[in-house]
Design an enzyme around this catalytic site. Structure first.
Site, PDB file in Angstrom:
ATOM      1  N   ASP A 142     -42.647  31.184 -23.658  1.00  0.00           N
ATOM      2  CA  ASP A 142     -41.345  31.301 -23.004  1.00  0.00           C
ATOM      3  C   ASP A 142     -40.360  32.136 -23.831  1.00  0.00           C
ATOM      4  O   ASP A 142     -39.205  31.751 -24.020  1.00  0.00           O
ATOM      5  CB  ASP A 142     -40.767  29.908 -22.738  1.00  0.00           C
ATOM      6  CG  ASP A 142     -39.640  29.938 -21.714  1.00  0.00           C
ATOM      7  OD1 ASP A 142     -39.497  30.952 -21.003  1.00  0.00           O
ATOM      8  OD2 ASP A 142     -38.883  28.945 -21.630  1.00  0.00           O
ATOM      9  N   HIS A 188     -37.871  32.240 -19.168  1.00  0.00           N
ATOM     10  CA  HIS A 188     -37.512  31.616 -17.886  1.00  0.00           C
ATOM     11  C   HIS A 188     -36.073  31.921 -17.473  1.00  0.00           C
ATOM     12  O   HIS A 188     -35.718  31.773 -16.304  1.00  0.00           O
ATOM     13  CB  HIS A 188     -37.782  30.105 -17.917  1.00  0.00           C
ATOM     14  CG  HIS A 188     -36.774  29.298 -18.676  1.00  0.00           C
ATOM     15  ND1 HIS A 188     -37.021  28.771 -19.922  1.00  0.00           N
ATOM     16  CD2 HIS A 188     -35.519  28.900 -18.347  1.00  0.00           C
ATOM     17  CE1 HIS A 188     -35.970  28.093 -20.329  1.00  0.00           C
ATOM     18  NE2 HIS A 188     -35.035  28.156 -19.390  1.00  0.00           N
ATOM     19  N   GLY A 227     -28.027  26.335 -19.370  1.00  0.00           N
ATOM     20  CA  GLY A 227     -27.238  27.436 -19.935  1.00  0.00           C
ATOM     21  C   GLY A 227     -27.441  27.580 -21.428  1.00  0.00           C
ATOM     22  O   GLY A 227     -27.193  28.630 -22.005  1.00  0.00           O
ATOM     23  N   ASN A 228     -27.878  26.485 -22.089  1.00  0.00           N
ATOM     24  CA  ASN A 228     -28.205  26.550 -23.519  1.00  0.00           C
ATOM     25  C   ASN A 228     -29.529  27.272 -23.761  1.00  0.00           C
ATOM     26  O   ASN A 228     -29.805  27.710 -24.883  1.00  0.00           O
ATOM     27  CB  ASN A 228     -28.320  25.157 -24.127  1.00  0.00           C
ATOM     28  CG  ASN A 228     -27.005  24.620 -24.639  1.00  0.00           C
ATOM     29  OD1 ASN A 228     -26.489  23.643 -24.122  1.00  0.00           O
ATOM     30  ND2 ASN A 228     -26.445  25.265 -25.650  1.00  0.00           N
ATOM     31  N   SER A 229     -30.368  27.378 -22.726  1.00  0.00           N
ATOM     32  CA  SER A 229     -31.691  27.973 -22.889  1.00  0.00           C
ATOM     33  C   SER A 229     -31.607  29.368 -23.490  1.00  0.00           C
ATOM     34  O   SER A 229     -30.843  30.216 -23.028  1.00  0.00           O
ATOM     35  CB  SER A 229     -32.398  28.056 -21.528  1.00  0.00           C
ATOM     36  OG  SER A 229     -32.751  26.785 -21.068  1.00  0.00           O
TER      37      SER A 229
END
Length: 236
Positions: free
Chosen positions: A121, A91, A190-192
Site C-alpha cells: 500500500d 489506497h 485522512g491520516n492515511s
C-alpha cells in the site's frame, strides 16, 4: 609599467579579492543557516524527549507534509527528497483520475505518479519545486513505549497532529506481513499516508490503517517503506 597599467592591475586585484571575499561570506552564511537549523531540530528533540513539548519537532516536520486531494478522496503524504518526491498510501489514489498536493503554505501542486506497490500500500509521486524533506529512521531501532507523533489531515482538518507511543512492533497487516508498528496515536480517515515520527523528527512509519476500537492504529515500518520506494524508483 605605466601608471595607468599599474592602476588597472591594482583595481583588478581589488575586484578579484572582493569577489573572493563575497563568495566566502556567502559560504559562511549558508553554513551558519544549516548549523542554526540543525541546532533548532536538536533543541526540539531534547524538549520532546524530556517533556511533552513536541512543538519544535512538529514545526519542522509539518513543512514536509502535504495534504493529498483527488477527485474521489483525500489523504496525506510526506516529502522525502528536496526535489519533491512524495510518499503516500496507494489506497489514497484508488479510483482517482488526478491528484494534487497542498503544501503547508497552502500552495497547490499537481502530482505525477511514479509507481506503486499494492501489497504494501505504498505510492511514490512527484511534485515540482524545492522543499524541506523528512528523513527516515531505522525502524529496527524503534522501541515499544517510545513517544511518537502522527501527522495528517483527518476528516479534512489539515496538518493535525496526535501524540502517542509505540504499543507493539512487527504486527501482522491485512497482507499477512509482520511489518507494522502498532500505536495508540489517534488515526482517523485522512491520516492515511502521513508520517509517524519519533522525538528526533524522523519517520519511523507511514500511517496505514486502524482497527475498530480505540487506540489501535498501525503504520508500515520505515525500513519497508525505504525498500519499497527504492524498488518502485528502480522499476520506473
Amino acid at each position: 609599467y605605466t601608471e595607468e597599467k599599474l592602476v588597472s592591475e591594482f583595481n583588478k586585484k581589488l575586484d578579484d579579492n572582493s569577489a573572493d571575499t563575497q563568495n566566502k561570506i556567502n559560504e559562511l552564511s549558508s553554513s551558519l543557516i544549516k548549523v542554526q537549523k540543525n541546532l533548532e531540530i536538536k533543541i526540539g528533540s531534547i524538549n520532546a524527549k524530556t517533556s511533552a513539548d513536541f512543538s519544535g519537532i512538529i514545526e519542522h516536520a509539518t513543512k514536509s507534509v502535504v495534504s493529498i486531494r483527488t477527485d474521489v478522496a483525500q489523504g496525506t503524504g510526506f516529502i522525502i527528497t528536496q526535489d519533491g518526491y512524495v510518499v503516500t498510501n496507494a489506497h489514497v489514489l484508488s479510483g482517482a483520475r488526478y491528484a494534487e498536493a497542498i503544501t503547508q503554505d497552502q500552495q497547490t501542486r499537481a502530482m505525477s505518479l511514479i509507481g506503486y506497490n499494492l501489497t504494501l500500500d505504498i505510492a511514490l509521486l512527484k511534485i515540482d519545486g524545492s522543499y524541506d524533506s523528512l528523513q527516515f529512521e531505522n525502524s529496527d531501532n524503534a522501541r515499544v513505549g517510545e513517544k511518537v507523533i502522527a501527522i495528517g489531515n483527518p476528516l479534512g482538518l489539515s496538518f493535525s497532529v496526535s501524540e502517542g507511543i509505540i504499543s507493539a512492533k512487527d504486527r501482522l497487516g491485512d497482507n499477512e506481513f509482520p511489518y507494522y508498528i502498532q500505536t495508540d496515536a489517534a488515526l482517523n480517515p485522512g491520516n492515511s499516508g502521513g508520517p509517524l515520527i519519533n522525538t528526533n523528527g524522523k519517520v519511523i512509519g507511514i500511517n496505514n490503517f486502524k482497527l475498530s476500537g480505540e487506540n489501535l492504529g498501525f503504520a508500515l515500518e520505515s525500513n519497508h517503506i525505504i525498500e519499497t520506494v527504492n524498488q518502485i524508483a528502480l522499476k520506473k
